[in-house]
Write a protein that holds these residues in place. Structure first.
Motif, PDB file in Angstrom:
ATOM      1  N   SER A  44       0.846  -1.182  -0.026  1.00  0.00           N
ATOM      2  CA  SER A  44       0.040   0.031   0.054  1.00  0.00           C
ATOM      3  C   SER A  44       0.733   1.275  -0.166  1.00  0.00           C
ATOM      4  CB  SER A  44      -1.028   0.169   1.051  1.00  0.00           C
ATOM      5  OG  SER A  44      -0.394   0.098   2.455  1.00  0.00           O
ATOM      6  N   LYS A  45       2.265   1.266  -0.202  1.00  0.00           N
ATOM      7  CA  LYS A  45       3.008   2.489  -0.132  1.00  0.00           C
ATOM      8  C   LYS A  45       2.645   3.354  -1.245  1.00  0.00           C
ATOM      9  CE  LYS A  45       6.999  -0.121   1.720  1.00  0.00           C
ATOM     10  NZ  LYS A  45       8.396  -0.441   1.392  1.00  0.00           N
ATOM     11  N   ALA A  46       2.309   2.921  -2.357  1.00  0.00           N
ATOM     12  CA  ALA A  46       2.033   3.616  -3.606  1.00  0.00           C
ATOM     13  C   ALA A  46       0.582   4.355  -3.275  1.00  0.00           C
ATOM     14  CB  ALA A  46       2.040   2.963  -4.920  1.00  0.00           C
ATOM     15  N   ALA A  47      -0.312   3.403  -2.752  1.00  0.00           N
ATOM     16  CA  ALA A  47      -1.593   4.225  -2.368  1.00  0.00           C
ATOM     17  C   ALA A  47      -1.744   5.125  -1.217  1.00  0.00           C
ATOM     18  CB  ALA A  47      -2.532   2.746  -2.131  1.00  0.00           C
ATOM     19  N   ASP A  48      -0.694   5.164  -0.326  1.00  0.00           N
ATOM     20  CA  ASP A  48      -0.654   5.955   0.860  1.00  0.00           C
ATOM     21  C   ASP A  48       0.774   6.223   0.914  1.00  0.00           C
ATOM     22  OD1 ASP A  48      -1.493   5.536   4.131  1.00  0.00           O
ATOM     23  OD2 ASP A  48      -1.103   7.278   3.031  1.00  0.00           O
ATOM     24  N   PRO A  49       1.253   7.487   0.097  1.00  0.00           N
ATOM     25  CA  PRO A  49       2.629   7.885   0.204  1.00  0.00           C
ATOM     26  C   PRO A  49       2.783   8.802   1.210  1.00  0.00           C
ATOM     27  CG  PRO A  49       1.283   9.324  -1.264  1.00  0.00           C
ATOM     28  CD  PRO A  49       0.418   8.190  -0.703  1.00  0.00           C
ATOM     29  N   LYS A  50       1.898   9.376   1.911  1.00  0.00           N
ATOM     30  CA  LYS A  50       2.337  10.368   3.344  1.00  0.00           C
ATOM     31  C   LYS A  50       3.120   9.726   4.158  1.00  0.00           C
ATOM     32  CE  LYS A  50      -0.459  13.161   6.539  1.00  0.00           C
ATOM     33  NZ  LYS A  50      -0.035  14.105   6.061  1.00  0.00           N
ATOM     34  N   ALA A  51       4.307  10.700   4.525  1.00  0.00           N
ATOM     35  CA  ALA A  51       5.144  10.269   5.264  1.00  0.00           C
ATOM     36  C   ALA A  51       4.534  10.145   6.670  1.00  0.00           C
ATOM     37  CB  ALA A  51       6.238  11.171   5.230  1.00  0.00           C
ATOM     38  N   PRO A  52       4.828   9.098   7.604  1.00  0.00           N
ATOM     39  CA  PRO A  52       4.284   9.118   8.957  1.00  0.00           C
ATOM     40  C   PRO A  52       5.165  10.112   9.769  1.00  0.00           C
ATOM     41  CG  PRO A  52       6.049   7.453   8.593  1.00  0.00           C
ATOM     42  CD  PRO A  52       5.728   8.070   7.209  1.00  0.00           C
ATOM     43  N   PRO A  53       4.211  10.733  10.980  1.00  0.00           N
ATOM     44  CA  PRO A  53       4.585  11.611  11.781  1.00  0.00           C
ATOM     45  C   PRO A  53       6.193  11.222  12.304  1.00  0.00           C
ATOM     46  CG  PRO A  53       2.652  10.708  12.598  1.00  0.00           C
ATOM     47  CD  PRO A  53       2.834  10.046  11.335  1.00  0.00           C
ATOM     48  N   GLU A  54       6.928  12.215  12.503  1.00  0.00           N
ATOM     49  CA  GLU A  54       8.421  11.950  13.228  1.00  0.00           C
ATOM     50  C   GLU A  54       8.573  12.522  14.386  1.00  0.00           C
ATOM     51  OE1 GLU A  54      11.878  11.518  10.822  1.00  0.00           O
ATOM     52  OE2 GLU A  54      10.536  11.586   8.911  1.00  0.00           O
ATOM     53  N   ALA A  55       7.852  13.386  14.748  1.00  0.00           N
ATOM     54  CA  ALA A  55       7.765  14.147  16.163  1.00  0.00           C
ATOM     55  C   ALA A  55       6.460  14.657  16.454  1.00  0.00           C
ATOM     56  CB  ALA A  55       8.774  15.373  15.862  1.00  0.00           C
ATOM     57  N   PHE A  56       6.334  15.016  17.872  1.00  0.00           N
ATOM     58  CA  PHE A  56       5.166  15.232  18.500  1.00  0.00           C
ATOM     59  C   PHE A  56       5.122  16.327  19.370  1.00  0.00           C
ATOM     60  CE2 PHE A  56       4.690  10.868  17.241  1.00  0.00           C
ATOM     61  CZ  PHE A  56       3.413  10.959  16.434  1.00  0.00           C
ATOM     62  N   PRO A  57       4.493  16.988  19.665  1.00  0.00           N
ATOM     63  CA  PRO A  57       4.693  18.223  20.956  1.00  0.00           C
ATOM     64  C   PRO A  57       4.571  17.619  22.345  1.00  0.00           C
ATOM     65  CG  PRO A  57       2.368  18.038  20.158  1.00  0.00           C
ATOM     66  CD  PRO A  57       2.986  17.188  19.342  1.00  0.00           C
ATOM     67  N   GLN A  58       4.831  18.479  23.215  1.00  0.00           N
ATOM     68  CA  GLN A  58       5.382  18.015  24.599  1.00  0.00           C
ATOM     69  C   GLN A  58       3.966  17.782  25.267  1.00  0.00           C
ATOM     70  OE1 GLN A  58       8.121  19.902  26.922  1.00  0.00           O
ATOM     71  NE2 GLN A  58       7.376  19.083  28.788  1.00  0.00           N
ATOM     72  N   ASP A  59       2.980  18.808  24.710  1.00  0.00           N
ATOM     73  CA  ASP A  59       1.759  18.744  25.495  1.00  0.00           C
ATOM     74  C   ASP A  59       0.872  18.107  24.540  1.00  0.00           C
ATOM     75  OD1 ASP A  59       2.271  19.720  28.159  1.00  0.00           O
ATOM     76  OD2 ASP A  59       2.457  21.635  27.038  1.00  0.00           O
ATOM     77  N   PRO A  60      -0.086  17.288  24.990  1.00  0.00           N
ATOM     78  CA  PRO A  60      -1.245  16.884  23.956  1.00  0.00           C
ATOM     79  C   PRO A  60      -2.417  17.923  23.453  1.00  0.00           C
ATOM     80  CG  PRO A  60      -1.639  16.212  26.312  1.00  0.00           C
ATOM     81  CD  PRO A  60      -0.463  16.841  26.543  1.00  0.00           C
TER      82      PRO A  60
END
Length: 421
Positions: A44-60
């Protein structure tokens, strides 16, 4: 009154901050494993090319809370919610039914009550645009007829909560043994099939019951009163028979395709990715990855105990556990070949095994001295400065952490980019 929720976690007090740290530790110890069924295509890489998140904020960025069932012994957050692209779905034990929460702000998108619904376990399952839940029901008897225990399986539109179909399945008389204590679980769901298993946790003299239904119509394809379903694949449903044997049944007609006596003790079987069934608690070897279609062993971990596996939605499952000396270890396995791609720790490169929290689309989320990401195929460190948050569930736009002590889910919007429409 149904689930209480909080729109935002910004500005929470020091107590909630400490709970968030607890959640991170729990995420390391009890990482998310596959849920069974509903795998995206492995190519499914071709169907879903969006890069996964690599960082998140400290607070939700959002938080939600509710009266959902307790997760299993591994505190798997997938036992609490089913994660979609913009919504998360959970059972409500107060106003019995299913609630959908918005990931961007924690608001309730919809809540649908299950008529006559009783006990629930784990979480509903998401199959495409359909959410499927299973509820224990009791039909009152009359005259000489005893009350009857049953299962109500309900399919709903994921975006609106509109009921698509409801199917009632009779299980037995409440007065017979402990039949009334059995609780249904939606083991897995995909575009074609739904596998539901009803059983009592721990030792029970009441045999389990499993049912396979058509996802589109709710038609019951088969039932088996001597089968505890643990994994759903395209052509086979895998489960444990009452005598302890592991078996595979055809999804088309329920015929037994294979059966193996693995000398199982307290079996722990889950779904580590498409085509594979994870089986632990064997005396015939280490942790096993079983070919779901044939029942043959694809991988035996030997003296290493793999506690759980995290399928990344593409080609790799990341299994974490302990070696024969009790030291933490991580294995990356190709789901097609069952070849071990890499292992940590690696003394030759002075690399340790981090605690694995989740995996998604080529990225492993982990925690060592701080949160970091690795490449699923090579094990190479990608980023070692992503902050304090290592999510226990993740999709293309959000990371989630389940706080078991507070029964709260914190939602972190990815620091880079945004969720596409």
């Amino acid at each position: 009154m149904f689930m209480k929720f909080m729109r935002s976690a910004n500005g929470r007090n020091a107590v909630r901050c400490s709970l968030r740290l607890v959640a991170i530790v729990l995420g390391v110890l009890f990482a998310v494993a596959g849920c069974g069924g509903g795998h995206p295509p492995s190519n499914s890489k071709a169907a879903d090319p969006k890069a996964p998140p690599e960082a998140f904020p400290q607070d939700p960025t959002a938080t939600f809370q509710g009266d959902w069932p307790s997760p299993g012994t591994e505190h798997d957050p997938a036992d609490v919610v089913a994660l979609g692209a913009r919504l998360a779905y959970a059972y409500d034990q107060d106003d019995v039914g299913i609630t959908a929460f918005r990931l961007d702000n924690g608001d309730v998108a919809w809540h649908t009550t299950a008529p006559e619904g009783g006990s629930v376990a784990q979480a509903p399952r998401l199959a495409g645009n359909t959410v499927i839940g299973a509820f224990a029901t009791t039909k009152a008897g009359a005259g000489t007829y005893a009350d009857r225990q049953g299962i109500s399986v309900i399919a709903m539109e994921a975006g609106t909560g509109k009921t698509l179909w409801t199917r009632e399945i009779a299980t037995g008389s409440v007065s017979d043994s402990a039949a009334g204590a059995a609780v249904p679980h939606v083991v897995g769901a995909d575009a074609r099939h739904v596998l539901v298993a009803s059983y009592e946790q721990g030792f029970s003299e009441t045999p389990p019951l499993s049912a396979l239904l058509d996802t589109r119509t709710g038609r019951v394809i088969w039932t088996d009163a001597d089968f505890k379903g643990v994994d759903l694949e395209a052509s086979v449903a895998v489960g444990v028979r009452d005598d302890g044997d592991l078996a595979g049944k055809s999804t088309s007609d329920g015929r037994q395709q294979w059966r193996r006596d693995l000398q199982l003790g307290e079996i722990r079987a889950t779904d580590p990715g498409p085509g594979l069934t994870f089986a632990d608690g064997t005396t015939a070897g280490g942790t096993l990855l079983i070919d779901a279609a044939t029942g043959t062993t694809r991988l035996d971990s030997g003296d290493t105990s793999l506690l759980d596996c995290h399928y990344d939605g593409w080609d790799t499952t990341i299994c974490a556990g302990a070696d024969g000396s009790g030291n933490a270890t991580v294995w990356a396995v190709d789901v097609h070949t069952s070849h071990v791609l890499w292992r940590l720790p690696d003394a030759s490169t002075n690399r340790v095994a981090p605690g694995i929290t989740s995996a998604w689309h080529g990225v492993v989320y982990a925690h060592a001295d701080q949160a970091l990401t690795l490449d699923t195929r090579t094990g190479k460190d990608l980023r070692t400065n992503i902050g304090v948050i290592s999510p226990t569930m993740v999709n293309d736009g959000y990371g989630l952490i389940y706080d078991d002590s507070a029964r709260v889910i914190d939602v972190y919007r990815a620091a880079e980019g945004s969720v596409s429409d």
